[in-house]
Design an enzyme around this catalytic site. Structure first.
Site, PDB file in Angstrom:
ATOM      1  N   ASN A 103       0.821  -1.200   0.000  1.00 27.14           N
ATOM      2  CA  ASN A 103       0.000   0.000   0.000  1.00 27.14           C
ATOM      3  C   ASN A 103       0.859   1.256   0.000  1.00 27.14           C
ATOM      4  O   ASN A 103       0.460   2.286  -0.534  1.00 27.14           O
ATOM      5  CB  ASN A 103      -0.906   0.016   1.236  1.00 27.14           C
ATOM      6  CG  ASN A 103      -1.727   1.276   1.328  1.00 27.14           C
ATOM      7  OD1 ASN A 103      -2.633   1.495   0.531  1.00 27.14           O
ATOM      8  ND2 ASN A 103      -1.400   2.148   2.279  1.00 27.14           N
ATOM      9  N   HIS A 104       2.055   1.158   0.590  1.00 31.97           N
ATOM     10  CA  HIS A 104       2.884   2.344   0.756  1.00 31.97           C
ATOM     11  C   HIS A 104       4.353   1.936   0.817  1.00 31.97           C
ATOM     12  O   HIS A 104       4.676   0.747   0.914  1.00 31.97           O
ATOM     13  CB  HIS A 104       2.498   3.086   2.038  1.00 31.97           C
ATOM     14  CG  HIS A 104       2.467   2.191   3.239  1.00 31.97           C
ATOM     15  ND1 HIS A 104       1.312   1.610   3.720  1.00 31.97           N
ATOM     16  CD2 HIS A 104       3.463   1.741   4.060  1.00 31.97           C
ATOM     17  CE1 HIS A 104       1.584   0.866   4.769  1.00 31.97           C
ATOM     18  NE2 HIS A 104       2.887   0.916   4.985  1.00 31.97           N
ATOM     19  N   ASP A 171       1.523   6.622   0.153  1.00 29.37           N
ATOM     20  CA  ASP A 171       0.829   5.542  -0.552  1.00 29.37           C
ATOM     21  C   ASP A 171       1.298   5.419  -1.991  1.00 29.37           C
ATOM     22  O   ASP A 171       1.460   6.421  -2.700  1.00 29.37           O
ATOM     23  CB  ASP A 171      -0.683   5.805  -0.565  1.00 29.37           C
ATOM     24  CG  ASP A 171      -1.362   5.297   0.690  1.00 29.37           C
ATOM     25  OD1 ASP A 171      -0.711   5.293   1.746  1.00 29.37           O
ATOM     26  OD2 ASP A 171      -2.546   4.915   0.606  1.00 29.37           O
ATOM     27  N   ASP A 201      -0.950  -6.940   3.453  1.00 25.35           N
ATOM     28  CA  ASP A 201      -1.256  -5.886   4.401  1.00 25.35           C
ATOM     29  C   ASP A 201      -2.235  -4.871   3.798  1.00 25.35           C
ATOM     30  O   ASP A 201      -2.127  -4.507   2.625  1.00 25.35           O
ATOM     31  CB  ASP A 201       0.047  -5.169   4.783  1.00 25.35           C
ATOM     32  CG  ASP A 201      -0.118  -4.141   5.868  1.00 25.35           C
ATOM     33  OD1 ASP A 201      -0.592  -4.498   6.954  1.00 25.35           O
ATOM     34  OD2 ASP A 201       0.237  -2.964   5.628  1.00 25.35           O
ATOM     35  N   GLU A 243      -5.445  -9.117   4.959  1.00 24.84           N
ATOM     36  CA  GLU A 243      -5.902  -8.314   6.088  1.00 24.84           C
ATOM     37  C   GLU A 243      -7.063  -7.463   5.581  1.00 24.84           C
ATOM     38  O   GLU A 243      -6.864  -6.397   4.990  1.00 24.84           O
ATOM     39  CB  GLU A 243      -4.781  -7.425   6.623  1.00 24.84           C
ATOM     40  CG  GLU A 243      -5.213  -6.608   7.842  1.00 24.84           C
ATOM     41  CD  GLU A 243      -4.233  -5.504   8.184  1.00 24.84           C
ATOM     42  OE1 GLU A 243      -4.189  -5.118   9.362  1.00 24.84           O
ATOM     43  OE2 GLU A 243      -3.530  -5.002   7.291  1.00 24.84           O
ATOM     44  N   HIS A 309      -0.109  -8.665  15.743  1.00 29.11           N
ATOM     45  CA  HIS A 309       0.881  -7.664  16.126  1.00 29.11           C
ATOM     46  C   HIS A 309       0.253  -6.290  16.344  1.00 29.11           C
ATOM     47  O   HIS A 309       0.899  -5.385  16.879  1.00 29.11           O
ATOM     48  CB  HIS A 309       1.958  -7.562  15.045  1.00 29.11           C
ATOM     49  CG  HIS A 309       1.407  -7.197  13.702  1.00 29.11           C
ATOM     50  ND1 HIS A 309       0.572  -8.030  12.988  1.00 29.11           N
ATOM     51  CD2 HIS A 309       1.549  -6.087  12.939  1.00 29.11           C
ATOM     52  CE1 HIS A 309       0.234  -7.452  11.847  1.00 29.11           C
ATOM     53  NE2 HIS A 309       0.805  -6.268  11.802  1.00 29.11           N
ATOM     54  N   ASP A 310      -0.986  -6.109  15.910  1.00 37.68           N
ATOM     55  CA  ASP A 310      -1.688  -4.838  16.063  1.00 37.68           C
ATOM     56  C   ASP A 310      -2.547  -4.847  17.323  1.00 37.68           C
ATOM     57  O   ASP A 310      -2.549  -5.809  18.089  1.00 37.68           O
ATOM     58  CB  ASP A 310      -2.564  -4.574  14.833  1.00 37.68           C
ATOM     59  CG  ASP A 310      -1.748  -4.254  13.596  1.00 37.68           C
ATOM     60  OD1 ASP A 310      -0.657  -3.655  13.743  1.00 37.68           O
ATOM     61  OD2 ASP A 310      -2.182  -4.614  12.482  1.00 37.68           O
TER      62      ASP A 310
END
Length: 555
Positions: A103-104, A171, A201, A243, A309-310
């Protein structure tokens, strides 16, 4: 089509190389350290490793700000070390999936540095720009309260750039054909090293079509299906695990109408309602969530998890549900994050062994593939003095030695949890390996049990009546074999009444202990469950023949 679909009965273990084991004594985990612990993971029963980003990065967001997608960060070793790790994992029959962060990039990536320096650069359109300050410049932040905007002004570029995440993570413009080609090339590079697939992700954001005039952007799914086709060409049994935190119904586009999208998505809806059931001691929230997310395409599967992990994201619960879960599991303000999630490890959050076992038994038995977070197998604690999500990203606790045996350095990359119930001095792998009744050995036994029950990965499931609002009763059927699994969410013992719909259902044989249940004249079993108890039964005779590894025909 004949396919292996190995992921249906995989046991996925999520870890960060940085915090797993430091072999060279510099305070940072590395691939050599991970290699040294593969036998431990093999003995636990893990057969699939999901690695957090280990590519070169300024490491301002735990490696999710990548500055070179093709290079191993020198802190973790060399490309040769990664190749050796892959060889050792393969020797033990372990598959490896990588985080695919597309995404980035980091703002230190050469692509962005060239894009901001020269409006004529080929990389300028690799990112999303606006000459004027967009109307909705402060909308759509992923980290509200810790992130001021989604558009930031760059002095060198003299334009605003878009970033769903932090301002140092611009992004990528995935509508650009050159960006798509580069992403395909990067995926091919890691697949050529033998990886079995990717955990992708922030999938919904990847698919956004930039439009600076709108508050919310449309999504274009063709790119997702392109990635799947590439994966199948390079690795016919490769996996895309997404995700994707969306309400029921929206997941269909990510799976694809015919399963041509991602083979697996994490089931955030079930995850959040599972904790609501734990908090309310009622099975209905979880049962309703399971019904709402059933019916995935052939060849597809849900990923079942408790923690990652979040933060534990509760954003899909209504305000009342969030308040109930927060009161039970995050009563202090410092335990809460982004006004929607809990930044705690499982063991201290759940509070006792009974709740821990109940939650993990659910994870192993719900429809989908169970995913462990490193350290949860021993009940590791958190460090709430660390900022944001770092609280649950402390180093693995291997022994009672200094820094939990993670490193010989004076200063580890993150502090190791020390002192009290969850400190490494008392809670570590070495001590639990010696204790037959430890969480570690209990988890190893549950992993073995899950592997012996391929019906969960392959079969059809239904929710049975239990006669109690506190009990979730589920039945799985596959190849003439059936399972019945019950969980009691109540603090009190409960007598459940279940009537399986299967041949030979007058006899239920317990899989964990030497007990069985015989049905009454009406065909109903009356089964007593301890407080927060759980029981796994096979319907009929235990002398059955199953082969979970046999390739299946997908219609």
């Amino acid at each position: 089509m004949i396919a292996d679909l190995w992921y249906r009965n995989a046991i996925i273990y999520s870890l960060d190389v940085e915090t797993f084991l430091d072999a060279n004594g510099d305070g940072v985990g590395d691939f050599e350290g991970l290699i040294r612990r593969l036998d431990y993971l093999d003995a636990l029963g893990v057969n699939t490793l999901w690695l957090a980003p280990f590519q070169k990065s300024p490491d301002r967001d735990d490696g999710y700000d990548i500055s070179d997608f093709y290079a191993v960060d020198p802190r973790y070793g060399s490309s040769g070390d990664f190749v050796e790790f892959m060889r050792e994992a393969d020797k033990r029959g372990m598959r490896v999936i990588l985080d695919l962060v597309i995404n980035h990039t980091s703002d230190q990536h050469t692509w962005f540095r060239q894009a901001r320096s020269d409006p004529e650069s080929r990389y300028r359109d690799w990112y999303v720009w606006s000459k004027k300050k967009p109307k909705y410049w402060d909308q759509g932040m992923v980290f509200p309260g810790h992130q001021e905007s989604t558009w930031s002004y760059d002095q060198k570029a003299r334009a605003y750039y878009y970033h769903r995440f932090y301002d140092f993570q611009p992004d990528l413009n995935t509508q650009n054909p050159e960006v798509r080609e580069e992403i395909r090339r990067m995926m091919g590079y890691w697949l050529s090293h033998g990886v079995a697939g990717f955990r992708v992700d922030a999938v919904p954001f990847i698919l956004e079509v930039p439009d600076v005039t709108r508050k919310t952007w449309n999504r274009e799914f063709d790119f997702l299906y392109e990635l799947r086709r590439l994966l199948q060409l390079r690795n016919g049994n490769g996996l895309l695990l997404g995700e994707v935190n969306v309400p029921p119904g929206e997941e269909k586009q990510y799976f694809g109408a015919r399963g041509e999208g991602m083979q697996m998505l994490f089931n955030f809806w079930v995850n959040q309602h599972l904790f609501l059931s734990l908090a309310t001691e009622r099975a209905a929230p979880l049962a309703d969530a399971l019904r709402a997310t059933r019916g995935v395409p052939n060849g597809c599967q849900w990923g079942i998890f408790l923690r990652t992990h979040d933060e534990l994201d509760l954003g899909r619960l209504d305000a009342k549900g969030r308040a109930i879960v927060a009161q039970r599991f995050a009563p202090d303000d410092g335990m809460w994050l982004y006004n929607r999630g809990v930044r705690r490890r499982l063991a201290p959050m759940l509070g006792d062994r009974q709740h821990y076992e109940l939650a993990h038994s659910l994870m192993f038995s719900l429809p989908g593939t169970p995913t462990f977070r490193y350290g949860d197998e021993i009940g590791m604690g958190d460090d709430l003095s660390l900022p944001e999500r770092e609280a649950v990203r402390t180093p693995m606790q291997w022994s009672s030695e200094r820094h939990g045996g993670f490193t010989l350095a004076d200063r580890p990359v993150n502090p190791v949890v020390s002192g009290g119930v969850y400190g490494y001095e008392r809670l570590n792998v070495e001590s639990q390996q010696r204790d037959p009744g430890s969480l570690l050995n209990w988890n190893a036994s549950m992993i073995r049990l899950r592997k012996e029950c391929p019906e969960i990965g392959w079969g059809e499931w239904r929710i049975l009546g239990s006669g109690s609002p506190h009990v979730l009763a589920m039945q799985y059927d596959w190849r003439g074999n059936s399972l019945v699994i019950l969980h009691n969410f109540s603090e009190r013992a409960v007598s459940a009444r279940v009537r399986p719909r299967a041949a030979d259902s007058d006899r239920l044989v317990e899989l964990r202990i030497e007990e069985e249940s015989r049905a009454g004249k009406s065909g109903t079993h009356e089964i007593v469950l301890d407080p927060y108890g759980y029981r796994w039964f096979r319907v009929g005779n235990l002398n059955y023949a199953l082969n979970a590894s046999r390739p299946q025909k997908i219609e």
